[in-house]
Design a protein around this motif. Structure first.
Motif, PDB file in Angstrom:
ATOM      1  N   ARG A  66       0.830  -1.209   0.000  1.00 44.80           N
ATOM      2  CA  ARG A  66       0.000   0.000   0.000  1.00 44.80           C
ATOM      3  C   ARG A  66       0.869   1.266   0.000  1.00 44.80           C
ATOM      4  N   ARG A  67       1.970   1.235   0.748  1.00 44.39           N
ATOM      5  CA  ARG A  67       2.835   2.408   0.855  1.00 44.39           C
ATOM      6  C   ARG A  67       3.533   2.708  -0.475  1.00 44.39           C
ATOM      7  N   VAL A  68       4.048   1.667  -1.132  1.00 45.35           N
ATOM      8  CA  VAL A  68       4.724   1.870  -2.415  1.00 45.35           C
ATOM      9  C   VAL A  68       3.726   2.310  -3.482  1.00 45.35           C
ATOM     10  N   LEU A  69       2.568   1.673  -3.521  1.00 50.62           N
ATOM     11  CA  LEU A  69       1.553   2.049  -4.503  1.00 50.62           C
ATOM     12  C   LEU A  69       1.111   3.496  -4.318  1.00 50.62           C
ATOM     13  N   ALA A  70       1.051   3.964  -3.068  1.00 48.68           N
ATOM     14  CA  ALA A  70       0.693   5.367  -2.824  1.00 48.68           C
ATOM     15  C   ALA A  70       1.756   6.299  -3.388  1.00 48.68           C
ATOM     16  N   ARG A  71       3.032   5.953  -3.232  1.00 49.36           N
ATOM     17  CA  ARG A  71       4.112   6.772  -3.788  1.00 49.36           C
ATOM     18  C   ARG A  71       4.119   6.708  -5.315  1.00 49.36           C
ATOM     19  N   MET A  72       3.631   5.616  -5.853  1.00 51.76           N
ATOM     20  CA  MET A  72       3.500   5.494  -7.311  1.00 51.76           C
ATOM     21  C   MET A  72       2.280   6.233  -7.850  1.00 51.76           C
ATOM     22  N   LYS A  73       1.409   6.721  -6.959  1.00 50.82           N
ATOM     23  CA  LYS A  73       0.133   7.334  -7.347  1.00 50.82           C
ATOM     24  C   LYS A  73      -0.759   6.314  -8.059  1.00 50.82           C
ATOM     25  N   ARG A  74      -0.709   5.071  -7.563  1.00 50.25           N
ATOM     26  CA  ARG A  74      -1.537   4.012  -8.131  1.00 50.25           C
ATOM     27  C   ARG A  74      -2.697   3.642  -7.201  1.00 50.25           C
ATOM     28  N   GLY A  75      -2.452   3.707  -5.898  1.00 55.68           N
ATOM     29  CA  GLY A  75      -3.499   3.338  -4.963  1.00 55.68           C
ATOM     30  C   GLY A  75      -3.679   1.834  -4.861  1.00 55.68           C
ATOM     31  N   SER A  76      -4.634   1.405  -4.032  1.00 57.49           N
ATOM     32  CA  SER A  76      -5.015   0.021  -3.792  1.00 57.49           C
ATOM     33  C   SER A  76      -3.945  -0.704  -2.972  1.00 57.49           C
ATOM     34  N   ASN A  77      -4.070  -2.043  -2.891  1.00 57.60           N
ATOM     35  CA  ASN A  77      -3.159  -2.845  -2.078  1.00 57.60           C
ATOM     36  C   ASN A  77      -3.296  -4.311  -2.467  1.00 57.60           C
ATOM     37  N   GLY A  78      -2.421  -5.137  -1.902  1.00 58.07           N
ATOM     38  CA  GLY A  78      -2.394  -6.544  -2.273  1.00 58.07           C
ATOM     39  C   GLY A  78      -3.671  -7.287  -1.962  1.00 58.07           C
ATOM     40  N   ASP A  79      -4.291  -7.001  -0.809  1.00 57.83           N
ATOM     41  CA  ASP A  79      -5.528  -7.698  -0.461  1.00 57.83           C
ATOM     42  C   ASP A  79      -6.629  -7.412  -1.483  1.00 57.83           C
ATOM     43  N   ALA A  80      -6.738  -6.156  -1.886  1.00 59.10           N
ATOM     44  CA  ALA A  80      -7.741  -5.795  -2.893  1.00 59.10           C
ATOM     45  C   ALA A  80      -7.446  -6.489  -4.215  1.00 59.10           C
ATOM     46  N   PHE A  81      -6.166  -6.608  -4.556  1.00 59.23           N
ATOM     47  CA  PHE A  81      -5.804  -7.285  -5.803  1.00 59.23           C
ATOM     48  C   PHE A  81      -6.171  -8.767  -5.749  1.00 59.23           C
ATOM     49  N   LEU A  82      -5.944  -9.415  -4.603  1.00 62.06           N
ATOM     50  CA  LEU A  82      -6.292 -10.834  -4.485  1.00 62.06           C
ATOM     51  C   LEU A  82      -7.795 -11.041  -4.646  1.00 62.06           C
ATOM     52  N   LYS A  83      -8.591 -10.133  -4.111  1.00 62.95           N
ATOM     53  CA  LYS A  83     -10.040 -10.233  -4.272  1.00 62.95           C
ATOM     54  C   LYS A  83     -10.430 -10.043  -5.732  1.00 62.95           C
ATOM     55  N   MET A  84      -9.767  -9.109  -6.416  1.00 68.69           N
ATOM     56  CA  MET A  84     -10.036  -8.898  -7.841  1.00 68.69           C
ATOM     57  C   MET A  84      -9.703 -10.149  -8.645  1.00 68.69           C
ATOM     58  N   LEU A  85      -8.557 -10.767  -8.362  1.00 71.13           N
ATOM     59  CA  LEU A  85      -8.165 -11.979  -9.075  1.00 71.13           C
ATOM     60  C   LEU A  85      -9.144 -13.117  -8.805  1.00 71.13           C
ATOM     61  N   ASP A  86      -9.618 -13.210  -7.575  1.00 71.59           N
ATOM     62  CA  ASP A  86     -10.585 -14.250  -7.233  1.00 71.59           C
ATOM     63  C   ASP A  86     -11.888 -14.057  -8.004  1.00 71.59           C
ATOM     64  N   ARG A  87     -12.358 -12.807  -8.104  1.00 75.65           N
ATOM     65  CA  ARG A  87     -13.579 -12.522  -8.879  1.00 75.65           C
ATOM     66  C   ARG A  87     -13.387 -12.904 -10.339  1.00 75.65           C
ATOM     67  N   ALA A  88     -12.217 -12.567 -10.890  1.00 77.26           N
ATOM     68  CA  ALA A  88     -11.954 -12.865 -12.297  1.00 77.26           C
ATOM     69  C   ALA A  88     -11.956 -14.371 -12.550  1.00 77.26           C
ATOM     70  N   ARG A  89     -11.333 -15.131 -11.674  1.00 79.47           N
ATOM     71  CA  ARG A  89     -11.246 -16.577 -11.871  1.00 79.47           C
ATOM     72  C   ARG A  89     -12.592 -17.264 -11.681  1.00 79.47           C
ATOM     73  N   LYS A  90     -13.424 -16.728 -10.817  1.00 79.37           N
ATOM     74  CA  LYS A  90     -14.756 -17.290 -10.653  1.00 79.37           C
ATOM     75  C   LYS A  90     -15.652 -16.948 -11.839  1.00 79.37           C
ATOM     76  N   ALA A  91     -15.503 -15.747 -12.376  1.00 76.83           N
ATOM     77  CA  ALA A  91     -16.349 -15.314 -13.494  1.00 76.83           C
ATOM     78  C   ALA A  91     -15.928 -15.962 -14.805  1.00 76.83           C
ATOM     79  N   ILE A  92     -14.625 -16.228 -14.965  1.00 75.09           N
ATOM     80  CA  ILE A  92     -14.095 -16.773 -16.227  1.00 75.09           C
ATOM     81  C   ILE A  92     -13.321 -18.039 -15.917  1.00 75.09           C
TER      82      ILE A  92
END
Length: 479
Positions: free
Chosen positions: A267-293
């Protein structure tokens, strides 16, 4: 008419620019040659994203300059991203260069070749705004059965490590029907796979007032019968919507494939990159993608060594990669570009540490890739046949639906069942059923057990006028 040789460096977006320039020159009567020694004009389309790309671009320019000094070449033209950053430096430090063309001046290649290009000022023109369309002449440099379509250009995201907005301007989408017509023309001319590209394809159409622009575009392209696979590259993670996932799952022609550059997970590095979000949110996104497709292949990329990245941040990234189990992954060593916003950040990471972290992360992915590919041994899978390997005619190359051209692994076909004569071999672009017999870290070995030659296509004069037949002209180099 003069002969022109092209060197195209960098990403597929740059390759499309080279194809457009070749198309403009071919329409004017020029001949494209793959041999630098035969060229009257040499064009180097440069990349300037990170320092190694700049070094490769400079080396290629100097190599082509030798042909002007001692060979047949009369003109040397430098195009692309490096021009947008170092226009004056190129002119002053490499006197062999006759003209420079930025990313927003692609359509001026003919003027440059004919010595009629009016030099832009020291800062070039305003931010690049050029965007090609379906009637723009274009000569494919890819194999005839696969092609890229650029659906948008530029970027408005504020990522601190990235200089793309400086090189390619503000975000702008192509018109919906223009993209559809180009895809239809390419399919009618024999292309079987299309990869949609743009700095952020998931943002497509929003500047035109289109809601869910990418899913709507994909739904329309999925109706083109002659296409086998349609994929899109460069998704922004927070724009992978349920509508987009459901669209991919619903249409057989849409490749079950996601390319989502996450860049980091701290989260700290992504904030300095001006990207936002974090690893937990990414894992949830990947889980949604794998369930949908079901069966979706997912690719990502990361940057290690970003200013302020600690060992704790890096360990968090390593743990995330183990948990996420990506099919494909790339890792970039942070490049401290002097025009990026991250250049001013403190706590720079030493080069030795950056390289160690890159190698460590790739070693984790290498083991995971080998394990995932081993599970495919013994399976029968549909592949697209690419043609003989560049190393030997005895082995053919192919790809699974979850393997994007040029960037992911390959399937090496060592046997065609029932084929006893070279004349019986299928054409590149043929879909086949392959039985996987072996695997290694990133590739598969198989034998083709079912395949059919594609039907010949007749290209109408109307289509030829709108989109030249994709008979690829080999270019001098493409990296």
């Amino acid at each position: 008419m003069p002969k022109v040789g092209f060197v195209s460096l960098g990403c597929p977006k740059n390759l499309v620019d080279s194809e457009v320039m070749m198309g403009i020159l071919t329409r004017a009567g020029y001949e494209i040659t793959p041999r630098a020694g035969d060229a009257d004009v040499l064009v180097v389309n440069t990349c300037s994203f990170i320092a190694p790309a700049q070094q490769e671009s400079v080396q290629s320019i100097l190599e082509m300059a030798e042909y002007k000094k001692f060979g047949r070449a009369q003109k040397l033209i430098v195009a692309g991203c490096m021009v947008e950053r170092y226009r004056n430096d190129i002119r002053e430090q490499i006197p062999e260069v006759d003209a420079v063309i930025g990313t927003g001046e692609v359509e001026k290649i003919l003027e440059a070749c004919e010595g009629q290009l009016q030099p832009a000022g020291s800062d070039g023109a305003s931010l690049p705004s050029y965007l090609y369309h379906d009637l723009t002449p274009r000569i494919l440099a890819t194999p005839r059965h696969t092609a890229y379509i650029k659906i948008n250009e530029g970027c408005d995201h504020p990522c601190t490590f990235c200089v793309i907005p400086q090189l390619r301007g503000k975000f702008r989408s192509r018109r919906f029907e223009s993209v559809v017509r180009e895809a239809e023309n390419l399919a009618a001319a024999g292309v079987r796979e299309i990869s949609l590209i743009g700095q952020d394809t998931t943002f497509y159409g929003e500047d035109l007032g289109l809601r869910d622009g990418l899913p709507v575009l994909l739904e329309r392209l999925a109706q083109i019968e002659d296409l086998k696979w349609i994929r899109f590259l460069y998704c922004y993670p927070n724009r992978i919507t349920p509508r987009l996932l459901d669209t991919i799952a619903a249409h057989p022609r849409l490749a079950k494939y996601l390319d989502v550059p996450l860049q980091h997970t701290s989260r700290r590095v992504l904030a300095r990159m001006k990207r936002g979000s974090n690893g937990d949110a990414f894992l949830k996104m990947l889980d949604r993608a794998r369930k949908a497709i079901p069966g979706v292949s997912i690719r990502t990329s990361f940057i290690v060594g970003f200013p302020g990245e600690t060992e704790k941040d890096f360990r968090e990234l390593c743990d995330f990669v183990r948990a996420a189990e990506f099919d494909w992954m790339g890792v970039f060593a942070y490049s401290d570009e002097d025009t990026s916003k991250s250049f001013a950040l403190e706590n720079k990471v030493e080069d030795e540490t950056i390289i160690r972290r890159r190698d460590t992360l790739m070693a984790i992915q290498k083991k995971m890739s080998a394990r995932k590919l081993r599970k495919r041994v013994g399976q029968r899978q549909q592949v697209m046949l690419e043609g003989p390997s560049k190393d030997t005619d005895l082995i053919w190359e192919a790809r699974l639906e979850g393997m994007a051209p040029e960037i992911d692994g390959k399937v090496y076909i060592i046997e065609f069942e029932g084929v006893n004569d070279a004349d019986q071999l299928p054409q590149p672009g043929t879909m086949a059923i392959a039985e996987i017999t072996e695997s290694n870290d990133y590739d598969l070995i198989a034998r083709a057990i079912e395949f059919a030659a594609p039907q010949a296509r007749t290209i109408s004069a109307e289509i030829e006028a709108a989109q030249p037949s994709p008979n690829p002209f080999p270019i001098l180099a493409s990296r």
